[in-house]
Each structure stands twice: as C-alpha cells, then as structure tokens.
Design an enzyme around this catalytic site. Structure first.
Site, PDB file in Angstrom:
ATOM      1  N   SER A   1       0.850  -1.180   0.000  1.00 25.07           N
ATOM      2  CA  SER A   1       0.000   0.000   0.000  1.00 25.07           C
ATOM      3  C   SER A   1       0.894   1.240   0.000  1.00 25.07           C
ATOM      4  O   SER A   1       2.002   1.230   0.553  1.00 25.07           O
ATOM      5  CB  SER A   1      -0.932   0.004   1.219  1.00 25.07           C
ATOM      6  OG  SER A   1      -0.189  -0.041   2.417  1.00 25.07           O
TER       7      SER A   1
ATOM      8  N   ASP B   1      -9.000  -1.706  -3.419  1.00 24.62           N
ATOM      9  CA  ASP B   1      -9.697  -0.687  -2.630  1.00 24.62           C
ATOM     10  C   ASP B   1     -11.166  -0.569  -3.019  1.00 24.62           C
ATOM     11  O   ASP B   1     -12.019  -0.294  -2.170  1.00 24.62           O
ATOM     12  CB  ASP B   1      -9.012   0.673  -2.793  1.00 24.62           C
ATOM     13  CG  ASP B   1      -7.692   0.762  -2.051  1.00 24.62           C
ATOM     14  OD1 ASP B   1      -7.328  -0.203  -1.342  1.00 24.62           O
ATOM     15  OD2 ASP B   1      -7.014   1.793  -2.171  1.00 24.62           O
TER      16      ASP B   1
END
Length: 205
Positions: A12, A37
């Site tokens: 991330s 996401d």
C-alpha cells in the site's frame, strides 16, 4: 477476442493506483481499472472492523488490527471468511472482464502466496503481465502519513510479504526514482513482448 491483463502488485502507498491511472492515459486502448480498494469499499460497514474480536461481524470482512512486531507498532490488514470470498470473486471478475474483450489493469496487494496462486488459476489462458511496483519503505511510510484514512504502520506490516511470493515479474518499476509517466512507459514497452510470469497458469475452477 480476449482482453489482456496488467496485474500490479506492491505494498500500500507504493504508487499502484497512480500508475494505473497513468497507464490509462498512456496506453492507446481503453483499459478498465480494477482495484482492491474498490472491493474493500464495497463491503458493508459492519464487515469492516477496527480491532474487532474473532467471530464478530467486524472481523468477517476486512479487519484493521494494531500489532507489535519486533518491538515496533504496526497495523495489520486481516481478511475474514467473507473478505476472502470477496477477494476470490474479484479475481474472477477480472477474468470475466477479459473474457468479455475488456483490457484490465489490476491494482492489488498480494501479501499471501495463496493470492498469487489463485490469480494464476483465475487468469489461466489470459495474457497477463505481472508488474512489481517497488518503493523503499521510508518513502512508502511518508506517503502513508499524508493519506486520509490510512493507519500508520499498515504498509510496514506487509511490506516484505507482498513481494515474497517466490515468483518473477514480467517487469518491475521503482516509483521512488521514476515519475508515474516514466513507470508507465516502461510497462507499455514491456507489453510489446509476450508475458512470461503467468505463462504456465493453472486451470480456473
């Protein structure tokens, strides 16, 4: 005609989403962006926990859990039973899009070997370029600190695991030393050659 897949894997805050949108601008064809996401945000609120105990709704989907590892505070991402089913569905949705002649850029976080194994199975027979998105941990952590809704230490918790799958990439880019456009150009150039990392995929169930 079957669509193609560019599978981006990195921690991330490594720059996967920025690279995805830059690729959409650079590549001459239309490419659909599919991101972890998006599927996370689509889960019901009660299935998105914050240090939720086991066997509770908050632990069933995606649970954010503070931990201490080697004396350092971190934040782990843990998917429960529902979350794992959603992830498997995401991988098969990529296959379905490609089978419908849609070119797809996937932005994911493969911190479990089983995730890569399942991608190989789901994308068997589909041209898939596997791209490693690299960035040093200090840079990732600095980016993470500026992002709204991100918990400190999340990237650090899976930073090593995300690339520890024992596989090779078709191409790798380092977003700390190259601009998003430069990274996208490297990937675009690699698309001129057949993919190799997923050349021996398994059969999709």
């Amino acid at each position: 005609m079957t669509g193609r897949v560019i599978l981006l894997n990195g921690s991330s805050s490594s720059g996967k989403t920025t690279l995805s949108t830059t690729l959409q601008r650079v590549l001459p064809e239309h490419w659909q962006h599919v991101a972890l996401d998006q599927f996370r945000d689509g889960m019901p609120g009660r299935a998105r926990g914050l240090n939720s105990p086991p066997d509770t709704p908050g632990a069933a989907g995606l649970n954010i859990v503070p931990v201490v590892r080697d004396g350092r505070a971190m934040t782990e991402i843990r998917f429960g039973a529902f979350g794992e089913v959603v992830l498997a569905g995401m991988r098969r949705s990529v296959r379905a899009l490609a089978q419908a002649s849609v070119d797809v850029i996937v932005d994911d976080l493969l911190f479990k070997p089983d995730y890569l194994t399942d991608y190989r199975r789901a994308l068997s027979g589909i041209d898939t370029w596997f791209v490693g998105v690299r960035c040093p941990l200090p840079v990732v952590e600095a980016r993470e600190a500026t992002r709204v809704g991100r918990f400190p230490g999340t990237a650090a918790s899976h930073f090593d695991a995300v690339h520890a799958h024992g596989s090779v990439y078709d191409v790798e880019v380092d977003t700390s030393v190259l601009t998003p456009r430069a990274c996208a150009e490297i990937v675009r150039e690699r698309l001129r050659e057949p993919p190799r990392a997923f050349a021996n995929g398994e059969t999709c169930p």
